[in-house]
Each structure stands twice: as structure tokens, then as C-alpha cells.
Write a protein that holds these residues in place. Structure first.
Motif, PDB file in Angstrom:
ATOM      1  N   ARG A   1       0.830  -1.188   0.000  1.00  0.00           N
ATOM      2  CA  ARG A   1       0.000   0.000   0.000  1.00  0.00           C
ATOM      3  C   ARG A   1       0.874   1.251   0.000  1.00  0.00           C
ATOM      4  NH1 ARG A   1      -2.863  -2.687  -1.949  1.00  0.00           N
ATOM      5  NH2 ARG A   1      -4.831  -3.618  -1.284  1.00  0.00           N
ATOM      6  N   LEU A   2       0.532   2.182  -0.886  1.00  0.00           N
ATOM      7  CA  LEU A   2       1.263   3.440  -0.994  1.00  0.00           C
ATOM      8  C   LEU A   2       0.499   4.533  -0.261  1.00  0.00           C
ATOM      9  CD1 LEU A   2       2.130   3.269  -4.810  1.00  0.00           C
ATOM     10  CD2 LEU A   2       3.468   2.399  -2.871  1.00  0.00           C
ATOM     11  N   HIS A   3       1.212   5.335   0.523  1.00  0.00           N
ATOM     12  CA  HIS A   3       0.588   6.392   1.304  1.00  0.00           C
ATOM     13  C   HIS A   3       1.225   7.735   0.947  1.00  0.00           C
ATOM     14  CE1 HIS A   3      -1.389   3.335   3.789  1.00  0.00           C
ATOM     15  NE2 HIS A   3      -0.245   2.679   3.702  1.00  0.00           N
ATOM     16  N   ASP A   4       0.408   8.622   0.398  1.00  0.00           N
ATOM     17  CA  ASP A   4       0.872   9.948   0.000  1.00  0.00           C
ATOM     18  C   ASP A   4       1.054  10.800   1.255  1.00  0.00           C
ATOM     19  OD1 ASP A   4       1.385  12.408  -1.075  1.00  0.00           O
ATOM     20  OD2 ASP A   4      -0.331  12.407  -2.446  1.00  0.00           O
ATOM     21  N   LEU A   5       2.287  11.141   1.547  1.00  0.00           N
ATOM     22  CA  LEU A   5       2.576  11.897   2.764  1.00  0.00           C
ATOM     23  C   LEU A   5       1.899  13.263   2.758  1.00  0.00           C
ATOM     24  CD1 LEU A   5       4.165  11.789   5.437  1.00  0.00           C
ATOM     25  CD2 LEU A   5       6.087  12.837   4.229  1.00  0.00           C
ATOM     26  N   ARG A   6       1.632  13.786   1.571  1.00  0.00           N
ATOM     27  CA  ARG A   6       1.032  15.120   1.492  1.00  0.00           C
ATOM     28  C   ARG A   6      -0.383  15.150   2.084  1.00  0.00           C
ATOM     29  NH1 ARG A   6       4.309  18.492  -0.997  1.00  0.00           N
ATOM     30  NH2 ARG A   6       5.869  17.657  -2.451  1.00  0.00           N
ATOM     31  N   LYS A   7      -1.040  14.004   2.153  1.00  0.00           N
ATOM     32  CA  LYS A   7      -2.359  13.961   2.787  1.00  0.00           C
ATOM     33  C   LYS A   7      -2.267  14.284   4.277  1.00  0.00           C
ATOM     34  CE  LYS A   7      -4.409  10.655  -0.433  1.00  0.00           C
ATOM     35  NZ  LYS A   7      -5.056   9.315  -0.578  1.00  0.00           N
ATOM     36  N   TYR A   8      -1.064  14.142   4.811  1.00  0.00           N
ATOM     37  CA  TYR A   8      -0.838  14.435   6.221  1.00  0.00           C
ATOM     38  C   TYR A   8      -0.052  15.743   6.387  1.00  0.00           C
ATOM     39  CZ  TYR A   8      -2.178   9.553   6.782  1.00  0.00           C
ATOM     40  OH  TYR A   8      -2.862   8.365   6.747  1.00  0.00           O
ATOM     41  N   GLY A   9       0.037  16.504   5.301  1.00  0.00           N
ATOM     42  CA  GLY A   9       0.814  17.739   5.309  1.00  0.00           C
ATOM     43  C   GLY A   9       0.222  18.802   6.233  1.00  0.00           C
ATOM     44  N   ILE A  10       1.028  19.834   6.483  1.00  0.00           N
ATOM     45  CA  ILE A  10       0.665  20.887   7.431  1.00  0.00           C
ATOM     46  C   ILE A  10       0.079  22.092   6.697  1.00  0.00           C
ATOM     47  CG2 ILE A  10       1.512  22.379   9.274  1.00  0.00           C
ATOM     48  CD1 ILE A  10       1.663  19.343   9.828  1.00  0.00           C
ATOM     49  N   GLY A  11      -1.031  22.625   7.229  1.00  0.00           N
ATOM     50  CA  GLY A  11      -1.630  23.836   6.680  1.00  0.00           C
ATOM     51  C   GLY A  11      -2.404  23.616   5.397  1.00  0.00           C
TER      52      GLY A  11
ATOM     53  N   MET B   1      12.395  17.047   5.226  1.00  0.00           N
ATOM     54  CA  MET B   1      11.064  16.511   5.488  1.00  0.00           C
ATOM     55  C   MET B   1      10.709  16.719   6.960  1.00  0.00           C
ATOM     56  SD  MET B   1      11.260  13.023   3.197  1.00  0.00           S
ATOM     57  CE  MET B   1       9.578  12.491   3.585  1.00  0.00           C
ATOM     58  N   MET B   2       9.529  17.268   7.204  1.00  0.00           N
ATOM     59  CA  MET B   2       9.103  17.637   8.547  1.00  0.00           C
ATOM     60  C   MET B   2       8.664  16.416   9.352  1.00  0.00           C
ATOM     61  SD  MET B   2       6.818  20.843   7.206  1.00  0.00           S
ATOM     62  CE  MET B   2       6.189  21.322   8.811  1.00  0.00           C
ATOM     63  N   ILE B   3       8.791  16.524  10.663  1.00  0.00           N
ATOM     64  CA  ILE B   3       8.455  15.409  11.541  1.00  0.00           C
ATOM     65  C   ILE B   3       6.945  15.210  11.668  1.00  0.00           C
ATOM     66  CG2 ILE B   3       8.532  16.812  13.642  1.00  0.00           C
ATOM     67  CD1 ILE B   3       9.716  14.364  15.065  1.00  0.00           C
TER      68      ILE B   3
ATOM     69  N   GLN C   1      -1.603  24.337   2.435  1.00  0.00           N
ATOM     70  CA  GLN C   1      -0.750  23.893   1.335  1.00  0.00           C
ATOM     71  C   GLN C   1      -0.276  22.453   1.499  1.00  0.00           C
ATOM     72  OE1 GLN C   1      -0.345  25.854  -1.335  1.00  0.00           O
ATOM     73  NE2 GLN C   1      -1.627  27.374  -0.281  1.00  0.00           N
ATOM     74  N   ARG C   2      -0.647  21.832   2.602  1.00  0.00           N
ATOM     75  CA  ARG C   2      -0.228  20.457   2.880  1.00  0.00           C
ATOM     76  C   ARG C   2       1.295  20.315   2.797  1.00  0.00           C
ATOM     77  NH1 ARG C   2      -4.169  17.861   5.597  1.00  0.00           N
ATOM     78  NH2 ARG C   2      -6.180  18.050   4.570  1.00  0.00           N
ATOM     79  N   ASN C   3       1.993  21.195   3.455  1.00  0.00           N
ATOM     80  CA  ASN C   3       3.452  21.191   3.417  1.00  0.00           C
ATOM     81  C   ASN C   3       4.026  19.967   4.125  1.00  0.00           C
ATOM     82  OD1 ASN C   3       3.575  23.673   2.069  1.00  0.00           O
ATOM     83  ND2 ASN C   3       3.477  24.808   3.995  1.00  0.00           N
ATOM     84  N   VAL C   4       5.039  19.377   3.528  1.00  0.00           N
ATOM     85  CA  VAL C   4       5.718  18.222   4.135  1.00  0.00           C
ATOM     86  C   VAL C   4       7.203  18.500   4.354  1.00  0.00           C
ATOM     87  CG1 VAL C   4       4.090  16.570   3.156  1.00  0.00           C
ATOM     88  CG2 VAL C   4       6.166  17.161   1.879  1.00  0.00           C
ATOM     89  N   ASP C   5       7.673  19.687   3.950  1.00  0.00           N
ATOM     90  CA  ASP C   5       9.089  20.002   4.090  1.00  0.00           C
ATOM     91  C   ASP C   5       9.259  21.451   4.497  1.00  0.00           C
ATOM     92  OD1 ASP C   5       8.147  20.332   1.200  1.00  0.00           O
ATOM     93  OD2 ASP C   5       9.993  21.493   1.180  1.00  0.00           O
ATOM     94  N   ASP C   6      10.452  21.745   5.035  1.00  0.00           N
ATOM     95  CA  ASP C   6      10.739  23.114   5.465  1.00  0.00           C
ATOM     96  C   ASP C   6      12.251  23.319   5.405  1.00  0.00           C
ATOM     97  OD1 ASP C   6      10.438  25.671   6.411  1.00  0.00           O
ATOM     98  OD2 ASP C   6       9.142  25.089   8.091  1.00  0.00           O
TER      99      ASP C   6
END
Length: 241
Positions: free
Chosen positions: A34-44, A62-64, A46-51
């Protein structure tokens, strides 16, 4: 077996898991990927996953929070034997590691991207770090596909002939011997006579000797430290003869 892969590029992995042995394993109910798109768990919004990295420097990290939120969701549904992070500075992946992982039931594989993940993810969430070689890819997706393929093909029932995986290169610390098929004579290029003899013991002996020769020529490091003492004694005895 179930393997959950966390990635920012799920589309990159859809192809490898839709064909050949991996697709066959899933169709037989022997493995589930199963593939899980990390962006679905993104912040804000914009669904940000990095900073940006603390302390400056090029590249994003990649953010914690998205990672831990995704893993928490997965772990609420089942227990996992290993949480694997694909990274160039992980333990070198080999057949022995594939064999051991094939005995597990549930795995999470986190694909690194950008400049990697927040180190706290590695310190507190990851149980095993794996590298497929001393080089850097754009992300861990292709490496995750390699590891997944190597593991799943070892599951009982996946291959049409289960003994096939047992005779692959590296299973006994040696490279596989040469193989031939029809025709026995193609434009003067002939198959070794021993393979046509029907004498099982002689064929097995020839294959072993060819494996040793090929390993010594191409991967002498395996002879030096990758085989058992018993196998090494057999090699030396056969060479002396």
C-alpha cells in the motif's frame, strides 16, 4: 505480508507494483503493498511536508509532523515488525537481509526525499535504516521498490517454482552459475556437454564449480567473508582437486 510505503511521490511507485511478480503476489493474496501519500498528512492549507533546515544550508528537510501523523494512523490499524527508512547512509541491503525481512508480517518503509528527514524521525520512529548502494537518488522510492521486490519474491508461493529463489546469486554466498537453454548448438556455440548428460551429480558439481569460479573472478569479497566455513572448505577441496 503487508508493506506500507510512505512517499511524497506515490505515482512513481505505481508502475513497479502493477506488473510481474509483485502483481502476481498480490493477486494470490500472498502480499499486499500500500502506498501512502505523505502530502495527505501535510501541514496547513498547502499540505506542506518540508521546510528549511535550522542553521541554514541548501535543500529542504522533510518535517516530523506529517511523518508521525501518517505512522500513527498506520499503527492504529496493525502492529509493525519494522519501520524502515531508505537512506544512503543506512545498512547495505543484501540477500541475507532480504531473507530475514521476508519472515516478517508487517513493514513500513519511509522514502526519504529532498535533504532527508528531520533527525528526530530517525532517532525515535525508525527501527532499521537501509541503503541499496553508495550513491544518491532523487528520493527513496526506487530504493523502496528494489527492497520490496527482493523481499516479496521470497515468500512461499510467489514464484512458480519455489526452489528458484534458493538457487539465486548470493543465497549461498556465491554468484549463480551460467545457465543455458535450447538450442544446444547455435551456429557452433555449444552448451557444455555435462548439462546434456542427464547425470544429476555431475551437473550439480559442475554448477558449484562454475559458481565458485565466477565468484572468485567477479566478487572475490564474497569468497573472503560472505560464505560459511563449511562452504569455504568445500571450495578449497574442489579447487585442489
Amino acid at each position: 505480508m503487508r508493506i506500507d510505503i510512505i512517499t511524497v511521490l506515490p505515482g512513481l511507485l505505481e508502475g513497479p507494483f502493477s506488473h510481474s511478480i509483485l502483481k502476481r503476489a498480490e493477486d494470490k493474496g500472498l502480499a499486499e503493498v500500500r502506498l501512502h501519500d505523505l502530502r495527505k498528512y501535510g501541514i496547513g492549507k498547502q499540505r506542506n511536508v518540508d521546510d528549511y533546515a535550522f542553521g541554514g544550508g541548501a535543500g529542504m528537510v522533510m518535517m516530523i509532523e506529517p511523518i508521525i501523523n501518517c505512522m500513527t494512523d498506520l499503527k492504529s490499524q496493525r502492529q509493525y515488525d519494522e519501520v524502515i527508512y531508505m537512506t544512503p547512509d543506512g545498512d547495505s541491503f543484501n540477500q541475507s537481509m532480504a531473507n530475514k525481512l521476508s519472515l516478517k508480517k508487517n513493514l513500513i518503509i519511509l522514502c526519504g526525499h529532498y535533504k532527508g528527514v528531520d533527525e528526530r524521525v530517525r532517532e525515535h520512529l525508525i527501527t532499521r535504516e537501509i541503503s541499496i548502494g553508495d550513491f544518491v537518488l532523487s528520493g527513496g522510492e526506487l530504493a523502496a521498490a528494489v527492497v520490496t521486490d527482493a523481499i516479496i519474491r521470497l515468500l512461499p508461493g510467489v514464484l512458480n517454482d519455489e526452489t528458484s529463489a534458493l538457487t539465486d546469486s548470493f543465497q549461498d554466498g556465491l554468484l549463480a552459475p551460467p545457465v543455458y537453454t535450447r538450442p544446444a548448438d547455435f551456429d557452433g556455440w555449444k552448451v557444455p556437454e555435462v548439462l546434456l548428460s542427464g547425470h544429476a551429480a555431475n551437473i550439480e558439481s559442475w554448477r558449484f564449480e562454475q559458481s565458485v569460479r565466477r565468484t572468485r573472478e567477479r566478487r572475490p569479497d564474497l569468497i573472503a567473508g560472505g560464505i560459511s566455513a563449511e562452504k569455504g572448505d568445500n571450495i578449497e577441496e574442489r579447487n585442489d582437486n
